[in-house]
Design a protein around this motif. Structure first.
Motif, PDB file in Angstrom:
ATOM      1  N   VAL A   1     114.416  -1.025 129.988  1.00 18.20           N
ATOM      2  CA  VAL A   1     114.019  -0.277 131.398  1.00 18.20           C
ATOM      3  C   VAL A   1     114.133  -0.549 133.236  1.00 18.20           C
ATOM      4  O   VAL A   1     114.861  -1.435 133.873  1.00 18.20           O
ATOM      5  N   GLU A   2     114.969   0.531 133.269  1.00 23.22           N
ATOM      6  CA  GLU A   2     115.315   0.664 134.793  1.00 23.22           C
ATOM      7  C   GLU A   2     114.369   0.472 135.794  1.00 23.22           C
ATOM      8  O   GLU A   2     113.336   1.521 136.020  1.00 23.22           O
ATOM      9  N   VAL A   3     114.227  -0.435 137.048  1.00 25.45           N
ATOM     10  CA  VAL A   3     113.072  -0.378 137.417  1.00 25.45           C
ATOM     11  C   VAL A   3     113.367   0.463 138.962  1.00 25.45           C
ATOM     12  O   VAL A   3     114.376   0.048 139.732  1.00 25.45           O
TER      13      VAL A   3
ATOM     14  N   ARG B   1     107.898   6.487 148.257  1.00 26.50           N
ATOM     15  CA  ARG B   1     108.611   7.386 147.801  1.00 26.50           C
ATOM     16  C   ARG B   1     109.846   7.044 146.551  1.00 26.50           C
ATOM     17  O   ARG B   1     110.714   6.044 146.897  1.00 26.50           O
ATOM     18  N   THR B   2     109.679   6.939 145.481  1.00 24.37           N
ATOM     19  CA  THR B   2     110.317   6.834 144.422  1.00 24.37           C
ATOM     20  C   THR B   2     111.830   8.124 144.201  1.00 24.37           C
ATOM     21  O   THR B   2     112.165   7.346 143.343  1.00 24.37           O
TER      22      THR B   2
ATOM     23  N   LEU C   1     107.100   5.275 134.309  1.00 20.43           N
ATOM     24  CA  LEU C   1     105.974   5.672 134.444  1.00 20.43           C
ATOM     25  C   LEU C   1     105.910   4.374 136.209  1.00 20.43           C
ATOM     26  O   LEU C   1     106.707   3.657 136.477  1.00 20.43           O
ATOM     27  N   LEU C   2     104.792   5.538 136.994  1.00 20.14           N
ATOM     28  CA  LEU C   2     104.902   5.091 138.552  1.00 20.14           C
ATOM     29  C   LEU C   2     103.770   4.355 138.008  1.00 20.14           C
ATOM     30  O   LEU C   2     102.710   4.538 137.637  1.00 20.14           O
ATOM     31  N   VAL C   3     103.771   3.327 138.691  1.00 13.81           N
ATOM     32  CA  VAL C   3     102.307   2.034 139.051  1.00 13.81           C
ATOM     33  C   VAL C   3     101.167   2.504 140.405  1.00 13.81           C
ATOM     34  O   VAL C   3     102.006   2.265 141.083  1.00 13.81           O
TER      35      VAL C   3
ATOM     36  N   ALA D   1     103.306   0.214 142.774  1.00  9.13           N
ATOM     37  CA  ALA D   1     104.586   1.605 143.566  1.00  9.13           C
ATOM     38  C   ALA D   1     105.807   0.937 142.887  1.00  9.13           C
ATOM     39  O   ALA D   1     106.934   2.645 143.470  1.00  9.13           O
ATOM     40  N   GLU D   2     105.876   0.724 141.898  1.00  9.58           N
ATOM     41  CA  GLU D   2     107.770   0.222 140.805  1.00  9.58           C
ATOM     42  C   GLU D   2     107.513   1.979 139.716  1.00  9.58           C
ATOM     43  O   GLU D   2     106.017   2.070 139.697  1.00  9.58           O
TER      44      GLU D   2
END
Length: 308
Positions: A8-10, A28-29, A197-199, A214-215
């Motif tokens: 999983v790339e964070v 912004r991600t 998946l945005l938390v 926010a990750e």
């Protein structure tokens, strides 16, 4: 900024001011250096919860090309006006998808009764064959589905037996997943899709990798199930995005998506000149948002890094 842990790339967020003089700070991600797109999802802004009793959100009429916008709120209410003549209120749990292919403009203003503003703003890149498509607007209120201690609202695509009727130009998945304290849910997903998946809240684990608020956790194609677990003693809220890899390179600048520097220059010129390409937003008090100056360099197309 990103790091890779157990497949999983964070991706971490950066703070960006949104709008005019009374800018709202957003996290912004997408896009970033490590990843431009997840499927056709090319932009993810996450904002709030912030006190809206002072300024709130106040984004004057501004243009878009080559994309679809998805507005999804957790709390608050936003008044949307666009050059189709659409005038609607964006409310929590209700999805509004606006298509700005050849050109559209809209304004976004939180309502006077809104005390807290909190949500996400997402963009979808249109494929080459549809990037000059006509303006459009769709509204959908997904019915919540309960699965293993999770409440799921599918606003685009299909998940957990729920399918959205909203039309898109590439296959997509978009869903809010809220987990009870300590809950874990395993969901069947399309192996041809990559996922992110945005938390929003809570500490969660995506396929065993810890993600904090926010990750965004990225999962490449080939996965047939996604397991999301809530490690907190409070509910955890997330947004799951997905789609098959978008193989085209795009040029993103300000509110425009094109395929070349020249596309961006022309779109900016048309907006500044008040061209019919974008139309006029009726009923918004105040002027339009002027385009910023172009950079002193050629804006180059970007895609995702080569798959390992």
């Amino acid at each position: 900024m990103s790091n890779v842990e157990s497949g999983v790339e964070v991706l971490s967020a950066r703070d960006v001011p949104l709008g005019g003089p009374r800018a709202l700070l957003v996290r912004r991600t997408l896009p970033q250096r490590a990843r431009t797109l997840i499927g056709a999802w090319c932009f993810a802004d996450h904002y709030g919860p912030v006190d809206a009793t002072g300024t709130g959100m106040d984004v004057p009429p501004h243009p878009h090309t080559g994309l679809q916008t998805v507005s999804w709120l957790f709390s608050g209410e936003i008044e949307h006006r666009d050059t189709l003549g659409t005038h609607v209120l964006v409310r929590p749990g209700e999805m509004n998808l606006m298509t700005g292919g050849h050109g559209i403009a809209h304004s976004e203003v939180s309502t006077p009764d809104t005390t807290v503003i909190h949500g996400v703003q997402l963009w979808v890149a249109l494929p080459e064959e549809h990037r000059d498509t006509a303006r459009d607007f769709q509204h959908h209120v997904p019915e919540p589905v309960r699965v293993d201690g999770a409440e799921i609202k599918v606003f685009l695509g299909s998940l957990a037996g729920s399918t959205s009727p909203v039309r898109t130009f590439t296959p997509l998945l978009g869903a809010e997943i809220t987990l009870d304290p300590g809950a874990s849910v395993t969901l069947a997903v399309d192996t041809a899709f990559e996922h992110g998946l945005l938390v929003d809240s809570g500490d969660v684990r995506l396929l065993g990798t810890v993600l904090r608020p926010a990750e965004l956790g990225y999962v490449p194609c080939g996965t047939d199930t996604v397991t999301v677990a809530n490690d907190s003693d409070v509910p955890a809220r997330t947004i799951l995005l997905g789609g098959p890899p978008f193989e085209e390179e795009i040029v993103m600048w300000w509110n425009f998506i094109g395929r070349s520097h020249e596309d961006i220059v022309k779109a900016r010129e048309d907006w500044q000149a008040g061209s019919d390409r974008f139309g006029e937003v009726q009923g918004h008090p105040g002027g339009r948002l002027p385009a910023p100056a172009l950079p002193n360099a050629v804006i180059t197309p970007r895609g995702n890094p080569p798959r390992r």
